[in-house]
Design a protein around this motif. Structure first.
Motif, short mmCIF file in Angstrom:
data_model
loop_
_atom_site.label_atom_id
_atom_site.label_comp_id
_atom_site.label_asym_id
_atom_site.label_seq_id
_atom_site.Cartn_x
_atom_site.Cartn_y
_atom_site.Cartn_z
N LEU A 1 25.33 48.88 35.68
CA LEU A 1 24.97 47.97 36.77
C LEU A 1 24.75 46.55 36.24
O LEU A 1 25.20 45.58 36.83
CB LEU A 1 23.72 48.47 37.49
N SER A 2 24.05 46.46 35.11
CA SER A 2 23.73 45.13 34.58
C SER A 2 24.98 44.44 34.02
O SER A 2 25.07 43.20 34.05
CB SER A 2 22.67 45.24 33.48
N LYS A 3 25.94 45.22 33.53
CA LYS A 3 27.15 44.65 32.93
C LYS A 3 28.35 44.66 33.89
O LYS A 3 29.47 44.33 33.49
CB LYS A 3 27.52 45.42 31.66
N HIS B 1 32.51 52.81 34.06
CA HIS B 1 32.93 52.66 32.67
C HIS B 1 31.73 52.95 31.77
O HIS B 1 30.65 52.38 31.96
CB HIS B 1 33.42 51.24 32.41
N SER B 2 31.90 53.83 30.78
CA SER B 2 30.82 54.11 29.84
C SER B 2 31.42 54.65 28.56
O SER B 2 32.19 55.62 28.58
CB SER B 2 29.83 55.12 30.43
N ASN B 3 31.08 54.02 27.45
CA ASN B 3 31.57 54.45 26.13
C ASN B 3 33.09 54.59 26.10
O ASN B 3 33.63 55.54 25.52
CB ASN B 3 30.91 55.78 25.72
N GLY B 4 33.77 53.67 26.73
CA GLY B 4 35.23 53.67 26.70
C GLY B 4 35.88 54.62 27.68
O GLY B 4 37.11 54.72 27.72
N GLU B 5 35.10 55.33 28.48
CA GLU B 5 35.64 56.28 29.46
C GLU B 5 35.46 55.73 30.87
O GLU B 5 34.53 54.97 31.14
CB GLU B 5 34.94 57.63 29.37
#
Length: 558
Positions: free
Chosen positions: A309-311, A343-347
């Motif tokens: 959310l912040s990014k 999006h998280s850790n490239g996924e």
């Protein structure tokens, strides 16, 4: 003896030095503030042990301390507690009966206190009013306790405190009432703490208490005392009476505590476990607790969601909803459901991976707001879409529907320039609709006034809901995919689809079949008269920025 007892009883931190600057006494409050044991520093040179500095940054000396004691305006600070923003010292000369200076009493003061709750004026009659420090000071103090536990045999404790149902107070009585409740709770907690215990305000309705030199039994005893004190609070505001309670996560700080961040994470998990168990209670963090292990996994998702959310690392995709019937009014409509990915850790993660944690920890309103804001921004960037025969469905969670501020947020976006509300269809699940029946009906009515539409998602899982369907003014009914995905081989599921479709048509609502995966199901749905179909057989979700409205609205016979 009396002097030692008096100094030890003070709420303020006091360190007594002889004329050579050697430590002679450290009271309990100073032990807590400095994260030291008195026995470790007695007879030690104060300047070597704590390295005080002057305001110009130079290392302080005994002469500076003498000037401070004589009131000559010299200021000392302790750099290991955050420099000039950390802890400050002021000196008082100690004289004998002949008024000869025999040493100095150095008063340790907090330079950062929480502005909302200071001063509380809550100390017992005749006592000193304690300060509620800020999170910044708290974290430095916690780090000192962790370091101490790693290098000594002492154990300490962190109590992480959260006011239960605080949002209800803010929503029903306003933020001024919320601030007042925070002040009252802070005063109540302070009154229950002993000399040397330190309390800080960590967030809007969260507090942290640090207990020095305690074991598990003592830490739990203090936590229980705080829980009972909060329950005695009578809070009334604007004619509304609010029940008050707190949940507390207890973490023992010992030689296995890695760092202050880990301790805070454990406290986070423990307080959520206390809330899960019914609120108004404490939970002790235990590495062997399987429930806490699962909560730890969920909390990891919470941190990943907050980061996304912040990014701004969420992404919108769209999935086609195709008309099935020839010759109807919907034959050429371009219908899409707007879905969110993270999006998280490239996924790029699907909702099923992060939504359960978001729902459990009350993050859905933030995600829903992100989706609405970004989709409406997209619509404003594509004015050509408003001229199309198009419809877009956006899911709304039950948590969001229960927030009055969220509903106003939606209304504002529907009235933004360049937005055609007739292109918008909000989706809510059957369970949410029945659980929040009046709120949902009011929301639907407001959206309908602006020209928007509503769909009832996952319909059919609870057949008692048929009675509600005629009272819910939704425009579409989405038949739960549980019945659709195998209706070509399961007669009972086909009968369910038929029943839902027939009742919906009688009530003037159009139907959408979910989880359509095979051509055979398409044919069955057409024969039953279902209006729309949705599923991976008809097309996988695609990024919103690749949206094209040029496909046929009606599914062809091939």
């Amino acid at each position: 003896m009396w002097a030692t007892w008096v100094l030890g009883s003070l709420h303020k931190g006091m360190v007594c030095l002889d004329l050579e600057g050697n430590v002679q006494l450290v009271n309990a409050a100073a032990e807590s503030l400095l994260a030291v044991g008195a026995s470790d520093v007695i007879e030690q040179d104060f300047f070597s042990a704590f390295e005080p500095r002057r305001s110009d940054g130079e290392v302080a000396s005994l002469a500076d301390l003498q000037q401070l004691a004589e009131g000559q305006g010299c200021t000392l600070y302790l750099p290991q507690f955050g420099g000039k923003d950390g802890l400050l010292g002021c000196a008082i000369p100690l004289t004998d009966e002949h008024r000869q200076v025999r040493g100095f009493a150095l008063e340790i003061q907090q330079s950062h206190v929480d502005e909302v709750v200071k001063p509380t004026g809550s100390a017992p009659e005749g006592g000193d009013d304690a300060f509620i420090t800020t999170r910044r000071v708290f974290e430095r103090r916690l780090e000192n306790l962790v370091d101490d536990a790693l290098t000594s045999s002492r154990t300490h404790a962190l109590l992480y405190i959260d006011i239960d149902q605080f949002r209800v107070v803010n929503d029903t009585s306003g933020h001024t009432a919320g601030d007042k409740l925070v002040q009252i709770v802070a005063a109540s907690l302070e009154n229950e703490l002993l000399v040397g215990d330190e309390i800080s305000r960590l967030g809007g309705d969260e507090f942290g208490v640090l207990l020095s030199n305690v074991d598990t039994f003592e830490a739990k005893a203090v936590a229980n005392r705080l829980v009972k004190a909060a329950k005695k609070i009578k809070f009334h505001w604007g004619g509304i009476s609010h029940n008050v309670s707190i949940s507390i996560g207890v973490v023992l700080i010992n030689d296995r505590s890695v760092d202050q961040g880990t301790v805070m994470s454990q406290a986070d998990i423990a307080v959520y476990s206390a809330k899960d168990s019914g609120r108004g209670r404490l939970h002790l963090y235990d590495e062997q607790d399987q429930q806490l292990h699962q909560l730890h996994t969920d909390m990891d998702w919470v941190h990943r969601i907050h980061h996304a959310l912040s990014k701004n690392e969420f992404r919108l995709v769209s999935e086609k909803i195709i008309a099935l019937q020839h010759g109807g009014a919907d034959e050429d409509i371009h219908y899409q459901e707007i879905l969110v990915r993270m999006h998280s850790n490239g996924e790029l993660l699907r909702p099923g991976q992060f939504m359960p944690a978001a729902e459990r920890f009350g993050l859905m309103p933030q995600i829903d707001r992100w989706v609405i804001k970004n989709f409406f921004d997209f619509l404003q960037s594509r004015p050509d879409i408003s001229k199309q025969n198009a419809l877009f469905s956006i899911n709304i969670s039950g948590q969001s529907l229960c927030e009055e501020s969220f509903l106003e947020f939606v209304y504002r976006y529907l009235q933004r320039p360049g937005i055609n509300p007739q292109l918008i269809c909000f989706e809510i699940t059957e369970t949410v609709a029945i659980t929040n029946f009046k709120v949902v009906c009011d929301f639907i009515a407001r959206v309908h006034e602006l020209g928007g539409r509503f769909a009832l998602d996952d319909f059919g899982t609870g057949m008692s809901s048929f009675g509600y369907l005629q009272e819910l003014p939704v425009d579409f009914v989405k038949i739960d995919g549980l019945f659709v995905h195998d209706m070509d081989t399961n007669d009972i599921h086909e009968a369910m689809v038929r029943s839902i479709n027939d009742i919906s048509r009688v009530l003037g609502k159009r139907t959408i079949a979910e989880f359509v995966e095979r051509p055979a199901i398409i044919e069955r749905l057409r024969k039953l008269g279902v209006d729309f179909a949705q599923g991976h057989y008809l097309g996988m979700p695609t990024p919103l920025d690749q949206l094209q409205l040029g496909w046929p609205g009606l599914l062809g016979d091939g």
